[in-house]
Design a protein around this motif. Structure first.
Motif, PDB file in Angstrom:
ATOM      1  N   LEU A 158      10.252  -5.508   3.866  1.00  0.00           N
ATOM      2  CA  LEU A 158       9.531  -5.754   2.610  1.00  0.00           C
ATOM      3  C   LEU A 158       9.421  -4.489   1.769  1.00  0.00           C
ATOM      4  N   MET A 159       9.278  -3.342   2.412  1.00  0.00           N
ATOM      5  CA  MET A 159       9.227  -2.098   1.648  1.00  0.00           C
ATOM      6  C   MET A 159      10.555  -1.841   0.937  1.00  0.00           C
ATOM      7  N   ALA A 160      11.672  -2.157   1.612  1.00  0.00           N
ATOM      8  CA  ALA A 160      12.973  -2.023   0.957  1.00  0.00           C
ATOM      9  C   ALA A 160      13.112  -3.016  -0.188  1.00  0.00           C
ATOM     10  N   GLY A 161      12.582  -4.225  -0.007  1.00  0.00           N
ATOM     11  CA  GLY A 161      12.628  -5.199  -1.084  1.00  0.00           C
ATOM     12  C   GLY A 161      11.794  -4.801  -2.283  1.00  0.00           C
ATOM     13  N   LEU A 162      10.637  -4.204  -2.034  1.00  0.00           N
ATOM     14  CA  LEU A 162       9.776  -3.775  -3.139  1.00  0.00           C
ATOM     15  C   LEU A 162      10.421  -2.675  -3.969  1.00  0.00           C
ATOM     16  N   GLN A 163      11.205  -1.843  -3.332  1.00  0.00           N
ATOM     17  CA  GLN A 163      11.840  -0.748  -4.066  1.00  0.00           C
ATOM     18  C   GLN A 163      12.912  -1.239  -5.027  1.00  0.00           C
TER      19      GLN A 163
ATOM     20  N   LEU B  11       2.596   8.444   7.105  1.00  0.00           N
ATOM     21  CA  LEU B  11       2.115   7.106   7.424  1.00  0.00           C
ATOM     22  C   LEU B  11       3.271   6.128   7.607  1.00  0.00           C
ATOM     23  N   ARG B  12       4.284   6.227   6.767  1.00  0.00           N
ATOM     24  CA  ARG B  12       5.452   5.357   6.921  1.00  0.00           C
ATOM     25  C   ARG B  12       6.098   5.547   8.285  1.00  0.00           C
ATOM     26  N   ALA B  13       6.224   6.808   8.693  1.00  0.00           N
ATOM     27  CA  ALA B  13       6.831   7.080   9.999  1.00  0.00           C
ATOM     28  C   ALA B  13       5.967   6.539  11.129  1.00  0.00           C
ATOM     29  N   LEU B  14       4.643   6.678  11.015  1.00  0.00           N
ATOM     30  CA  LEU B  14       3.752   6.175  12.060  1.00  0.00           C
ATOM     31  C   LEU B  14       3.793   4.658  12.145  1.00  0.00           C
TER      32      LEU B  14
ATOM     33  N   PRO C 144       6.122  -3.915  12.175  1.00  0.00           N
ATOM     34  CA  PRO C 144       6.833  -2.827  11.495  1.00  0.00           C
ATOM     35  C   PRO C 144       8.194  -3.238  10.951  1.00  0.00           C
ATOM     36  N   PHE C 145       8.865  -4.186  11.609  1.00  0.00           N
ATOM     37  CA  PHE C 145      10.133  -4.671  11.058  1.00  0.00           C
ATOM     38  C   PHE C 145       9.904  -5.380   9.731  1.00  0.00           C
TER      39      PHE C 145
ATOM     40  N   LEU D  96       0.813  -1.211   0.000  1.00  0.00           N
ATOM     41  CA  LEU D  96       0.000   0.000   0.000  1.00  0.00           C
ATOM     42  C   LEU D  96       0.852   1.269   0.000  1.00  0.00           C
ATOM     43  N   MET D  97       2.023   1.210   0.629  1.00  0.00           N
ATOM     44  CA  MET D  97       2.887   2.390   0.710  1.00  0.00           C
ATOM     45  C   MET D  97       3.741   2.589  -0.528  1.00  0.00           C
ATOM     46  N   GLN D  98       3.671   1.683  -1.507  1.00  0.00           N
ATOM     47  CA  GLN D  98       4.473   1.829  -2.715  1.00  0.00           C
ATOM     48  C   GLN D  98       3.941   2.927  -3.619  1.00  0.00           C
ATOM     49  N   GLY D  99       2.640   3.084  -3.642  1.00  0.00           N
ATOM     50  CA  GLY D  99       2.051   4.114  -4.482  1.00  0.00           C
ATOM     51  C   GLY D  99       2.296   5.500  -3.917  1.00  0.00           C
TER      52      GLY D  99
END
Length: 268
Positions: free
Chosen positions: A151-156, A78-81, A145-146, A67-70
């Protein structure tokens, strides 16, 4: 220490403790005895707890990362929260949850009973059968959150051309997730799941801060059980034997997991 009958009577001079051989291990794995039955119960509770916590943490992490990729307004906030539970000191976060889950003065019961009227009476969240689910909620809150961050780093690192090609071929959002996102994240998931498993299976801080020295029977994780065997009953020999057995179990599971995932990746 696991080969000694090390109790409180030999703490001043532990080398004088009688040699026990494999007696501590035989007592720990004797499931017909009281010590073995309680250890087996704690082990099974820990296995179920770990599977649920790791599964829910990974699921929430992948959902949040996707969801945070877009790009949208307020994404950085939101990412920080989302990362706040991971950034908080474990003791501060779990102590806060212990206050929230209090029966008479906790915010959870105030919301569920007084405001939403979902229960007729205030349930106990830190004792009885509810303690197991309370522990899972707190641990998932701390660990997801970990998973989200990894996963967010992997998606990038996934090339955008793959998504464009899949969209041109007519793949919808779900199809792109199954055919592009998850296969490309397989190396990341291999490490992430293993780390979450080891962290969760060995977690001591969360149940200790949440329940104290004596956890409820339904939430008697093996880390707390070993602590009680060592520092409450003062049988350090038995507690050391349980720790060695736990280490051997984790080594075997880790080896099997790495072999299975590596073979699957090579076959692919």
């Amino acid at each position: 220490m696991s080969f000694l009958k090390l109790t409180q009577f030999f703490l001043r001079n532990w080398s004088a403790a009688p040699f026990a051989g494999l007696d501590n291990y035989s007592v720990a794995v004797d499931f017909d005895g009281a010590v073995g039955r309680s250890l087996l119960h704690s082990f099974l509770v820990t296995v179920v707890f770990t599977l649920l916590t790791v599964g829910l943490s990974w699921l929430l992490g992948i959902c949040g990362a996707v969801l945070m990729q877009g790009s949208f307004r307020g994404r950085a906030v939101l990412r920080a929260l989302f990362l706040v539970p991971y950034a908080l000191p474990v003791y501060a976060g779990v102590i806060t949850w212990s206050f929230l889950l209090q029966r008479d003065s906790g915010l959870v019961n105030h919301l569920l009973v007084d405001q939403l009227h979902l229960f007729g009476e205030r349930p106990f969240w830190l004792i009885g059968s509810n303690s197991f689910w309370s522990l899972i909620v707190v641990c998932v809150w701390r660990s997801w959150p970990f998973a989200f961050l990894v996963l967010m780093a992997g998606l990038q690192n996934i090339p955008g051309d793959l998504y464009e090609a899949a969209a041109i071929d007519g793949a919808g959002w779900g199809r792109r997730l199954r055919a592009v996102t998850l296969p490309m994240l397989r190396p990341v998931n291999q490490v992430l799941v293993l780390v979450l498993f080891l962290w969760t299976f060995n977690d001591f801080n969360t149940p200790y801060v949440l329940f104290g020295k004596s956890a409820p029977h339904e939430a008697d994780l093996i880390s707390i059980h070993i602590y009680q065997s060592s520092f409450v009953t003062w049988n350090f020999g038995s507690g050391s034997a349980m720790s060695v057995l736990l280490l051997l179990f984790l080594l075997v599971v880790t080896a099997v997991y790495l072999v299975a995932t590596s073979r699957r990746r090579s076959d692919a």
